[in-house]
Design a protein around this motif. Structure first.
Motif, mmCIF file in Angstrom:
data_model
loop_
_atom_site.group_PDB
_atom_site.id
_atom_site.type_symbol
_atom_site.label_atom_id
_atom_site.label_comp_id
_atom_site.label_asym_id
_atom_site.label_seq_id
_atom_site.Cartn_x
_atom_site.Cartn_y
_atom_site.Cartn_z
ATOM 1 N N TRP A 36 -115.411 -63.362 -10.662
ATOM 2 C CA TRP A 36 -116.429 -63.238 -11.698
ATOM 3 C C TRP A 36 -115.753 -63.130 -13.068
ATOM 4 O O TRP A 36 -114.740 -62.444 -13.217
ATOM 5 N N SER A 37 -116.354 -63.800 -14.017
ATOM 6 C CA SER A 37 -115.933 -63.638 -15.403
ATOM 7 C C SER A 37 -117.175 -63.336 -16.235
ATOM 8 O O SER A 37 -118.299 -63.432 -15.735
ATOM 9 N N ARG A 38 -116.974 -62.956 -17.481
ATOM 10 C CA ARG A 38 -118.107 -62.679 -18.353
ATOM 11 C C ARG A 38 -117.772 -63.110 -19.769
ATOM 12 O O ARG A 38 -116.605 -63.167 -20.158
ATOM 13 N N ALA A 50 -111.757 -60.565 -8.932
ATOM 14 C CA ALA A 50 -111.510 -61.684 -8.036
ATOM 15 C C ALA A 50 -111.299 -61.150 -6.629
ATOM 16 O O ALA A 50 -110.893 -59.994 -6.440
ATOM 17 N N ILE A 51 -111.560 -62.005 -5.646
ATOM 18 C CA ILE A 51 -111.428 -61.605 -4.261
ATOM 19 C C ILE A 51 -110.906 -62.789 -3.457
ATOM 20 O O ILE A 51 -111.253 -63.934 -3.707
ATOM 21 N N THR A 52 -110.029 -62.497 -2.496
ATOM 22 C CA THR A 52 -109.476 -63.560 -1.668
ATOM 23 C C THR A 52 -110.526 -64.094 -0.699
ATOM 24 O O THR A 52 -111.596 -63.511 -0.526
ATOM 25 N N ARG A 53 -110.186 -65.182 -0.057
ATOM 26 C CA ARG A 53 -111.122 -65.816 0.859
ATOM 27 C C ARG A 53 -111.519 -64.865 1.990
ATOM 28 O O ARG A 53 -112.671 -64.835 2.406
ATOM 29 N N ALA A 56 -109.806 -59.500 1.862
ATOM 30 C CA ALA A 56 -108.843 -58.418 2.074
ATOM 31 C C ALA A 56 -108.212 -57.922 0.780
ATOM 32 O O ALA A 56 -107.784 -56.767 0.695
ATOM 33 N N SER A 57 -108.120 -58.788 -0.225
ATOM 34 C CA SER A 57 -107.486 -58.400 -1.488
ATOM 35 C C SER A 57 -108.416 -58.642 -2.654
ATOM 36 O O SER A 57 -109.179 -59.618 -2.659
ATOM 37 N N THR A 58 -108.342 -57.757 -3.642
ATOM 38 C CA THR A 58 -109.161 -57.876 -4.835
ATOM 39 C C THR A 58 -108.312 -57.609 -6.073
ATOM 40 O O THR A 58 -107.257 -56.970 -5.998
ATOM 41 N N ARG A 59 -108.802 -58.093 -7.202
ATOM 42 C CA ARG A 59 -108.157 -57.818 -8.479
ATOM 43 C C ARG A 59 -109.244 -57.546 -9.495
ATOM 44 O O ARG A 59 -110.322 -58.147 -9.422
ATOM 45 N N TYR A 60 -108.940 -56.653 -10.446
ATOM 46 C CA TYR A 60 -109.923 -56.274 -11.451
ATOM 47 C C TYR A 60 -109.287 -56.238 -12.832
ATOM 48 O O TYR A 60 -108.106 -55.923 -12.989
ATOM 49 N N ALA A 61 -110.112 -56.522 -13.826
ATOM 50 C CA ALA A 61 -109.694 -56.279 -15.203
ATOM 51 C C ALA A 61 -109.562 -54.769 -15.393
ATOM 52 O O ALA A 61 -110.315 -53.990 -14.797
ATOM 53 N N ASP A 62 -108.623 -54.362 -16.218
ATOM 54 C CA ASP A 62 -108.414 -52.927 -16.458
ATOM 55 C C ASP A 62 -109.698 -52.249 -16.936
ATOM 56 O O ASP A 62 -109.971 -51.091 -16.603
ATOM 57 N N SER A 63 -110.479 -52.982 -17.704
ATOM 58 C CA SER A 63 -111.678 -52.392 -18.305
ATOM 59 C C SER A 63 -112.765 -52.056 -17.298
ATOM 60 O O SER A 63 -113.662 -51.265 -17.599
ATOM 61 N N VAL A 64 -112.712 -52.639 -16.106
ATOM 62 C CA VAL A 64 -113.760 -52.392 -15.116
ATOM 63 C C VAL A 64 -113.245 -51.679 -13.874
ATOM 64 O O VAL A 64 -114.031 -51.302 -13.000
ATOM 65 N N VAL A 79 -120.659 -63.769 -2.560
ATOM 66 C CA VAL A 79 -119.793 -62.735 -3.110
ATOM 67 C C VAL A 79 -120.629 -61.862 -4.022
ATOM 68 O O VAL A 79 -121.420 -62.366 -4.814
ATOM 69 N N SER A 80 -120.466 -60.575 -3.914
ATOM 70 C CA SER A 80 -121.232 -59.636 -4.726
ATOM 71 C C SER A 80 -120.337 -58.921 -5.723
ATOM 72 O O SER A 80 -119.147 -58.743 -5.480
ATOM 73 N N LEU A 81 -120.942 -58.525 -6.818
ATOM 74 C CA LEU A 81 -120.250 -57.708 -7.810
ATOM 75 C C LEU A 81 -121.141 -56.522 -8.122
ATOM 76 O O LEU A 81 -122.177 -56.672 -8.761
ATOM 77 N N GLN A 82 -120.742 -55.359 -7.637
ATOM 78 C CA GLN A 82 -121.456 -54.130 -7.921
ATOM 79 C C GLN A 82 -120.898 -53.551 -9.211
ATOM 80 O O GLN A 82 -119.700 -53.292 -9.318
ATOM 81 N N MET A 83 -121.766 -53.353 -10.192
ATOM 82 C CA MET A 83 -121.334 -52.872 -11.509
ATOM 83 C C MET A 83 -121.982 -51.522 -11.784
ATOM 84 O O MET A 83 -123.211 -51.420 -11.808
#
Length: 120
Positions: A36-38, A50-53, A56-64, A79-83
């Protein structure tokens, strides 16, 4: 290429929560790393998560980090993004995309986006 569609955007108050969902517009057995981007008004687009296929692995911007959670059922395309704990500065259009390179975070394409508005 698979077309993506985002949903779940809308209004939230400061400190509130929203859950965004991204899915392929047509049935497909393929699965992809996704993210996801914004983009807020007058701002550059930034990667949020971001999330792998496999999921199992995820990455996040520091701000979130610690407030947003990206998830998926294993190897499934939705794919879901809980904010959580949203702020007005996070208002903007949120896009879902297919991640082609996990190391460089290069994306192959984006959906049309869904608007998120956070009120003071």
């Amino acid at each position: 290429q698979v077309q993506l569609e985002e949903s779940g955007g809308g209004l939230a108050q400061t400190g509130g929560s929203l859950t965004l969902t991204c899915a392929a517009t047509e049935r497909t057995d393929a699965s992809y790393a996704m993210g996801w981007s914004r983009q807020g008004p007058g701002k550059e687009r930034e990667l949020v998560a971001a999330i792998t296929r496999s999921g199992a692995s995820t990455r996040y911007a520091d701000s979130v980090e610690g407030r947003f959670t990206i998830s998926r059922e294993e190897a499934k395309n939705p794919v879901s993004l809980q904010m959580n704990d949203l702020t007005p500065d996070e208002s903007g259009v949120y896009y879902c995309g297919i991640l082609e390179n996990w190391s460089t975070l290069a994306f192959g394409g984006w959906g049309q986006g869904t608007q998120v508005t956070v009120t003071p």
